[in-house]
Design a protein around this motif. Structure first.
Motif, PDB file in Angstrom:
ATOM      1  N   ASP A 171       6.560   1.334   9.558  1.00 44.89           N
ATOM      2  CA  ASP A 171       7.225   2.304   7.365  1.00 44.89           C
ATOM      3  C   ASP A 171       8.454   1.151   7.004  1.00 44.89           C
ATOM      4  O   ASP A 171       8.102   0.411   6.353  1.00 44.89           O
ATOM      5  CB  ASP A 171       7.242   3.712   7.353  1.00 44.89           C
ATOM      6  CG  ASP A 171       8.561   3.947   8.022  1.00 44.89           C
ATOM      7  OD1 ASP A 171       9.380   3.631   9.230  1.00 44.89           O
ATOM      8  OD2 ASP A 171       9.037   5.269   7.848  1.00 44.89           O
ATOM      9  N   THR A 174       7.137  -2.576   7.109  1.00 44.19           N
ATOM     10  CA  THR A 174       6.481  -2.817   6.458  1.00 44.19           C
ATOM     11  C   THR A 174       6.944  -3.111   4.490  1.00 44.19           C
ATOM     12  O   THR A 174       6.655  -3.670   4.074  1.00 44.19           O
ATOM     13  CB  THR A 174       5.393  -1.591   5.997  1.00 44.19           C
ATOM     14  OG1 THR A 174       4.297  -1.677   7.458  1.00 44.19           O
ATOM     15  CG2 THR A 174       4.377  -1.433   4.900  1.00 44.19           C
ATOM     16  N   ILE A 175       7.717  -2.319   4.717  1.00 41.40           N
ATOM     17  CA  ILE A 175       8.862  -1.938   3.716  1.00 41.40           C
ATOM     18  C   ILE A 175       9.120  -3.937   3.406  1.00 41.40           C
ATOM     19  O   ILE A 175       9.219  -4.440   2.276  1.00 41.40           O
ATOM     20  CB  ILE A 175       9.429  -1.378   2.420  1.00 41.40           C
ATOM     21  CG1 ILE A 175       8.257   0.611   2.895  1.00 41.40           C
ATOM     22  CG2 ILE A 175      10.564  -1.473   1.737  1.00 41.40           C
ATOM     23  CD1 ILE A 175       9.849   1.074   3.568  1.00 41.40           C
ATOM     24  N   VAL A 178       6.296  -6.138   3.145  1.00 39.21           N
ATOM     25  CA  VAL A 178       6.276  -6.567   1.680  1.00 39.21           C
ATOM     26  C   VAL A 178       6.458  -6.871   0.981  1.00 39.21           C
ATOM     27  O   VAL A 178       6.566  -8.300  -0.107  1.00 39.21           O
ATOM     28  CB  VAL A 178       5.342  -5.377   0.668  1.00 39.21           C
ATOM     29  CG1 VAL A 178       4.949  -5.086  -0.636  1.00 39.21           C
ATOM     30  CG2 VAL A 178       4.104  -4.986   1.892  1.00 39.21           C
ATOM     31  N   VAL A 192       1.090  -3.852   8.201  1.00 38.02           N
ATOM     32  CA  VAL A 192       1.455  -3.114   7.346  1.00 38.02           C
ATOM     33  C   VAL A 192       0.359  -2.540   7.663  1.00 38.02           C
ATOM     34  O   VAL A 192       0.598  -0.752   6.553  1.00 38.02           O
ATOM     35  CB  VAL A 192       1.409  -4.262   6.062  1.00 38.02           C
ATOM     36  CG1 VAL A 192       0.858  -3.455   5.063  1.00 38.02           C
ATOM     37  CG2 VAL A 192       2.276  -5.185   5.859  1.00 38.02           C
ATOM     38  N   ARG A 193      -0.233  -1.765   7.805  1.00 39.20           N
ATOM     39  CA  ARG A 193      -1.759  -0.594   8.157  1.00 39.20           C
ATOM     40  C   ARG A 193      -1.226   0.238   8.955  1.00 39.20           C
ATOM     41  O   ARG A 193      -0.992   1.855   8.408  1.00 39.20           O
ATOM     42  CB  ARG A 193      -2.679  -1.251   9.476  1.00 39.20           C
ATOM     43  CG  ARG A 193      -3.713  -0.619   8.635  1.00 39.20           C
ATOM     44  CD  ARG A 193      -5.209  -0.691  10.505  1.00 39.20           C
ATOM     45  NE  ARG A 193      -5.686   0.110  10.565  1.00 39.20           N
ATOM     46  CZ  ARG A 193      -7.126   0.232  11.056  1.00 39.20           C
ATOM     47  NH1 ARG A 193      -7.050  -0.403  11.945  1.00 39.20           N
ATOM     48  NH2 ARG A 193      -8.268   1.045  11.295  1.00 39.20           N
ATOM     49  N   LEU A 196       1.857   1.752   6.343  1.00 38.75           N
ATOM     50  CA  LEU A 196       1.226   2.356   5.254  1.00 38.75           C
ATOM     51  C   LEU A 196       0.740   3.865   5.645  1.00 38.75           C
ATOM     52  O   LEU A 196       0.929   4.759   5.069  1.00 38.75           O
ATOM     53  CB  LEU A 196       0.218   1.793   4.203  1.00 38.75           C
ATOM     54  CG  LEU A 196       0.559   0.255   3.658  1.00 38.75           C
ATOM     55  CD1 LEU A 196      -0.645  -0.714   3.444  1.00 38.75           C
ATOM     56  CD2 LEU A 196       1.039   0.916   2.663  1.00 38.75           C
ATOM     57  N   GLU A 197       0.268   3.880   7.414  1.00 42.17           N
ATOM     58  CA  GLU A 197       0.046   5.846   7.437  1.00 42.17           C
ATOM     59  C   GLU A 197       1.267   6.256   7.037  1.00 42.17           C
ATOM     60  O   GLU A 197       1.162   7.571   6.769  1.00 42.17           O
ATOM     61  CB  GLU A 197      -0.512   5.196   8.498  1.00 42.17           C
ATOM     62  CG  GLU A 197      -1.482   6.370   8.672  1.00 42.17           C
ATOM     63  CD  GLU A 197      -1.983   7.444   8.197  1.00 42.17           C
ATOM     64  OE1 GLU A 197      -2.871   7.967   8.195  1.00 42.17           O
ATOM     65  OE2 GLU A 197      -2.786   6.622   7.628  1.00 42.17           O
ATOM     66  N   ILE A 199       4.091   5.430   5.706  1.00 43.19           N
ATOM     67  CA  ILE A 199       4.513   5.968   4.602  1.00 43.19           C
ATOM     68  C   ILE A 199       3.492   7.277   3.917  1.00 43.19           C
ATOM     69  O   ILE A 199       4.698   7.614   3.186  1.00 43.19           O
ATOM     70  CB  ILE A 199       4.685   4.892   3.672  1.00 43.19           C
ATOM     71  CG1 ILE A 199       5.585   4.238   4.592  1.00 43.19           C
ATOM     72  CG2 ILE A 199       4.971   5.244   2.389  1.00 43.19           C
ATOM     73  CD1 ILE A 199       5.852   2.926   4.058  1.00 43.19           C
ATOM     74  N   ARG A 200       2.374   7.523   4.362  1.00 45.09           N
ATOM     75  CA  ARG A 200       1.709   8.209   3.345  1.00 45.09           C
ATOM     76  C   ARG A 200       1.441   9.682   4.079  1.00 45.09           C
ATOM     77  O   ARG A 200       1.735  10.394   3.673  1.00 45.09           O
ATOM     78  CB  ARG A 200      -0.121   8.580   3.473  1.00 45.09           C
ATOM     79  CG  ARG A 200      -0.834   8.396   2.713  1.00 45.09           C
ATOM     80  CD  ARG A 200      -2.257   8.510   3.096  1.00 45.09           C
ATOM     81  NE  ARG A 200      -2.964   8.455   4.303  1.00 45.09           N
ATOM     82  CZ  ARG A 200      -3.108   9.341   4.945  1.00 45.09           C
ATOM     83  NH1 ARG A 200      -3.245  10.584   3.682  1.00 45.09           N
ATOM     84  NH2 ARG A 200      -3.797   9.416   6.235  1.00 45.09           N
TER      85      ARG A 200
END
Length: 205
Positions: A171, A174-175, A178, A192-193, A196-197, A199-200
């Motif tokens: 995560d 990813t931040i 991006v 990122v895949r 994002l999971e 983070i979700r």
């Protein structure tokens, strides 16, 4: 979609030095750039080192007073804290004078970076940068946080056989990726895949 972190340049040197720091109870100062991928990469490396039981001191430079690259105040801070190793994140490939100052004080510098490598490089113990001309790492488009994430996978995988603990840091990578506007293709897309999971489903405070 993730590549073998052992393909990073100077991967073996990095693992050996951090393994030695772990065995000897040495303190490591982690110097991160002050932008998004630098800060998230800094957090990634600090968390990975602490997972290994290594005392890790995060250091974020002042944009106005220290500028880009490893700074002499950071070298002073490392010496004052008794740190014997500095790891840079998202910076350091051009910090010739600062690395020389650290070396003169008996501090080993391990550079992790994703910026272009100049003709004259610092005399660091390790220069972990996929843009090195001799790099065998398949992905050159990683952000600084992506390189840090790969280094975390390397260290936890080699020193603890626990690469899964590093994957839980996707995560942060990813931040940084991006925010640094790297292309979300190849390994960046895989990071990122994963991120994002996380983070979700399990966002950090």
């Amino acid at each position: 979609g993730l590549h073998d972190p052992r393909l990073l340049p100077d991967a073996a040197v990095l693992v050996e030095r951090i393994g030695r720091a772990r065995s000897a109870g040495e303190t490591v100062l982690v110097f991160g750039d002050f932008d998004a991928d630098g800060l998230t990469g800094l957090a990634t490396i600090v968390l990975a080192l602490r997972h290994l039981g290594i005392p890790a001191i995060p250091y974020v430079p002042s944009r106005l007073e220290e500028g880009h690259g490893l700074s002499l105040p950071a070298v002073d801070a490392a010496a004052t804290a008794g740190a014997t190793v500095i790891i840079t994140v998202d910076t350091g490939s051009t910090s010739v004078a600062e690395v020389a100052a650290a070396n003169a004080r008996g501090i080993d510098v391990l550079i992790t970076d994703h910026h272009r490598v100049p003709d004259v490089v610092p005399a660091a113990l390790a220069l972990v940068n996929p843009h090195r001309p001799d790099s065998a790492y398949p992905e050159q488009r990683l952000a600084g946080s992506g390189v840090a994430f790969t280094v975390a996978r390397l260290l936890l995988g080699e020193l603890m056989a626990d690469e899964g603990a590093a994957l839980a840091l996707a995560d942060l990578a990813t931040i940084g990726s991006v925010s640094d506007v790297v292309p979300i293709l190849g390994e960046n897309r895989a990071i990122v895949r994963l991120g994002l999971e996380i983070i979700r489903t399990a966002p950090r405070p």
